[in-house]
Design a protein around this motif. Structure first.
Motif, PDB file in Angstrom:
ATOM      1  N   MET A 118      22.252  26.923  26.545  1.00  0.00           N
ATOM      2  CA  MET A 118      23.315  27.376  27.422  1.00  0.00           C
ATOM      3  C   MET A 118      22.711  27.979  28.682  1.00  0.00           C
ATOM      4  N   LYS A 119      23.311  27.693  29.796  1.00  0.00           N
ATOM      5  CA  LYS A 119      22.857  28.196  31.085  1.00  0.00           C
ATOM      6  C   LYS A 119      23.005  29.715  31.127  1.00  0.00           C
ATOM      7  N   HIS A 120      21.995  30.404  31.650  1.00  0.00           N
ATOM      8  CA  HIS A 120      22.044  31.860  31.752  1.00  0.00           C
ATOM      9  C   HIS A 120      22.764  32.254  33.047  1.00  0.00           C
ATOM     10  N   VAL A 121      23.878  32.923  32.906  1.00  0.00           N
ATOM     11  CA  VAL A 121      24.678  33.368  34.046  1.00  0.00           C
ATOM     12  C   VAL A 121      24.200  34.751  34.456  1.00  0.00           C
ATOM     13  N   LYS A 122      23.870  34.916  35.726  1.00  0.00           N
ATOM     14  CA  LYS A 122      23.349  36.196  36.200  1.00  0.00           C
ATOM     15  C   LYS A 122      24.314  36.929  37.125  1.00  0.00           C
ATOM     16  N   ASN A 123      25.486  36.340  37.379  1.00  0.00           N
ATOM     17  CA  ASN A 123      26.437  36.912  38.332  1.00  0.00           C
ATOM     18  C   ASN A 123      26.889  38.322  37.964  1.00  0.00           C
ATOM     19  N   PHE A 124      26.881  38.649  36.677  1.00  0.00           N
ATOM     20  CA  PHE A 124      27.442  39.918  36.233  1.00  0.00           C
ATOM     21  C   PHE A 124      26.391  40.974  35.906  1.00  0.00           C
ATOM     22  N   GLU A 125      25.120  40.631  35.996  1.00  0.00           N
ATOM     23  CA  GLU A 125      24.064  41.581  35.659  1.00  0.00           C
ATOM     24  C   GLU A 125      24.184  42.842  36.517  1.00  0.00           C
ATOM     25  N   ASN A 126      24.252  43.972  35.822  1.00  0.00           N
ATOM     26  CA  ASN A 126      24.335  45.293  36.452  1.00  0.00           C
ATOM     27  C   ASN A 126      25.551  45.481  37.350  1.00  0.00           C
ATOM     28  N   LYS A 127      26.570  44.688  37.163  1.00  0.00           N
ATOM     29  CA  LYS A 127      27.832  44.849  37.900  1.00  0.00           C
ATOM     30  C   LYS A 127      28.803  45.612  37.020  1.00  0.00           C
ATOM     31  N   LYS A 128      29.538  46.533  37.619  1.00  0.00           N
ATOM     32  CA  LYS A 128      30.552  47.279  36.883  1.00  0.00           C
ATOM     33  C   LYS A 128      31.815  46.430  36.786  1.00  0.00           C
ATOM     34  N   VAL A 129      32.291  46.260  35.542  1.00  0.00           N
ATOM     35  CA  VAL A 129      33.472  45.432  35.307  1.00  0.00           C
ATOM     36  C   VAL A 129      34.473  46.221  34.479  1.00  0.00           C
ATOM     37  N   LEU A 130      35.713  46.216  34.928  1.00  0.00           N
ATOM     38  CA  LEU A 130      36.808  46.831  34.193  1.00  0.00           C
ATOM     39  C   LEU A 130      37.583  45.736  33.480  1.00  0.00           C
ATOM     40  N   VAL A 131      37.718  45.866  32.166  1.00  0.00           N
ATOM     41  CA  VAL A 131      38.546  44.951  31.383  1.00  0.00           C
ATOM     42  C   VAL A 131      39.838  45.699  31.095  1.00  0.00           C
ATOM     43  N   LEU A 132      40.922  45.201  31.640  1.00  0.00           N
ATOM     44  CA  LEU A 132      42.225  45.854  31.517  1.00  0.00           C
ATOM     45  C   LEU A 132      43.025  45.185  30.410  1.00  0.00           C
ATOM     46  N   GLY A 133      43.230  45.899  29.328  1.00  0.00           N
ATOM     47  CA  GLY A 133      43.961  45.378  28.179  1.00  0.00           C
ATOM     48  C   GLY A 133      43.022  44.721  27.189  1.00  0.00           C
ATOM     49  N   LEU A 134      43.269  44.998  25.936  1.00  0.00           N
ATOM     50  CA  LEU A 134      42.390  44.439  24.915  1.00  0.00           C
ATOM     51  C   LEU A 134      42.980  43.181  24.298  1.00  0.00           C
ATOM     52  N   ALA A 135      43.623  43.294  23.181  1.00  0.00           N
ATOM     53  CA  ALA A 135      44.032  42.123  22.409  1.00  0.00           C
ATOM     54  C   ALA A 135      42.795  41.250  22.204  1.00  0.00           C
ATOM     55  N   ARG A 136      42.988  40.027  21.822  1.00  0.00           N
ATOM     56  CA  ARG A 136      41.813  39.193  21.529  1.00  0.00           C
ATOM     57  C   ARG A 136      41.040  38.805  22.779  1.00  0.00           C
ATOM     58  N   SER A 137      41.748  38.454  23.839  1.00  0.00           N
ATOM     59  CA  SER A 137      41.043  37.990  25.032  1.00  0.00           C
ATOM     60  C   SER A 137      40.270  39.113  25.715  1.00  0.00           C
ATOM     61  N   GLY A 138      40.844  40.311  25.775  1.00  0.00           N
ATOM     62  CA  GLY A 138      40.140  41.434  26.389  1.00  0.00           C
ATOM     63  C   GLY A 138      38.921  41.847  25.600  1.00  0.00           C
ATOM     64  N   GLU A 139      39.054  41.848  24.284  1.00  0.00           N
ATOM     65  CA  GLU A 139      37.923  42.199  23.425  1.00  0.00           C
ATOM     66  C   GLU A 139      36.795  41.171  23.583  1.00  0.00           C
ATOM     67  N   ALA A 140      37.162  39.903  23.592  1.00  0.00           N
ATOM     68  CA  ALA A 140      36.160  38.844  23.761  1.00  0.00           C
ATOM     69  C   ALA A 140      35.507  38.921  25.145  1.00  0.00           C
ATOM     70  N   ALA A 141      36.304  39.175  26.165  1.00  0.00           N
ATOM     71  CA  ALA A 141      35.761  39.288  27.524  1.00  0.00           C
ATOM     72  C   ALA A 141      34.778  40.450  27.621  1.00  0.00           C
ATOM     73  N   ALA A 142      35.119  41.581  27.018  1.00  0.00           N
ATOM     74  CA  ALA A 142      34.236  42.749  27.056  1.00  0.00           C
ATOM     75  C   ALA A 142      32.896  42.441  26.399  1.00  0.00           C
ATOM     76  N   ARG A 143      32.937  41.780  25.267  1.00  0.00           N
ATOM     77  CA  ARG A 143      31.687  41.439  24.564  1.00  0.00           C
ATOM     78  C   ARG A 143      30.854  40.430  25.363  1.00  0.00           C
ATOM     79  N   LEU A 144      31.502  39.415  25.903  1.00  0.00           N
ATOM     80  CA  LEU A 144      30.779  38.415  26.678  1.00  0.00           C
ATOM     81  C   LEU A 144      30.154  39.031  27.925  1.00  0.00           C
ATOM     82  N   LEU A 145      30.930  39.818  28.643  1.00  0.00           N
ATOM     83  CA  LEU A 145      30.406  40.447  29.859  1.00  0.00           C
ATOM     84  C   LEU A 145      29.234  41.364  29.547  1.00  0.00           C
TER      85      LEU A 145
END
Length: 99
Positions: free
Chosen positions: A1-28
């Motif tokens: 899998m290609k290594h994505v570097k766009n988010f390294e050391n970037k502050k990201v707010l995940v608004l709302g959990l449910a399944r998609s928010g939880e998955a997004a938080a873990r991936l980020l």
């Protein structure tokens, strides 16, 4: 899998959990982002938030405090269940338009 570097050391707010928010938080987090999760459900009633906190992800529950947006987030990931009329989303869009 290609290594994505766009988010390294970037502050990201995940608004709302449910399944998609939880998955997004873990991936980020795996992609090197500094993740904060915000969910309206109280922490005591929120197993997803509890699990993410145990994994070292910053979690804010029980409300959507507008002052949270004063942190310099590079990105915000909105859960599909959060309407665009939510005050956090409205304020984030206002901040973008001021750039």
């Amino acid at each position: 899998m290609k290594h994505v570097k766009n988010f390294e050391n970037k502050k990201v707010l995940v608004l709302g959990l449910a399944r998609s928010g939880e998955a997004a938080a873990r991936l980020l987090t795996k992609l090197g982002a500094i993740v904060t999760v915000n969910d309206g459900k109280p922490f005591d009633e929120n197993p997803s938030a509890q699990a993410l906190l145990e994994e070292g992800i910053k979690v804010i529950c029980g409300s959507h405090p507008l002052e949270l947006l004063d942190e310099a987030f590079a990105y915000m990931v909105k859960n599909p269940g959060i309407p665009y009329t939510n005050p956090m989303v409205v304020r984030a869009l206002e901040k973008i338009s001021q750039l």
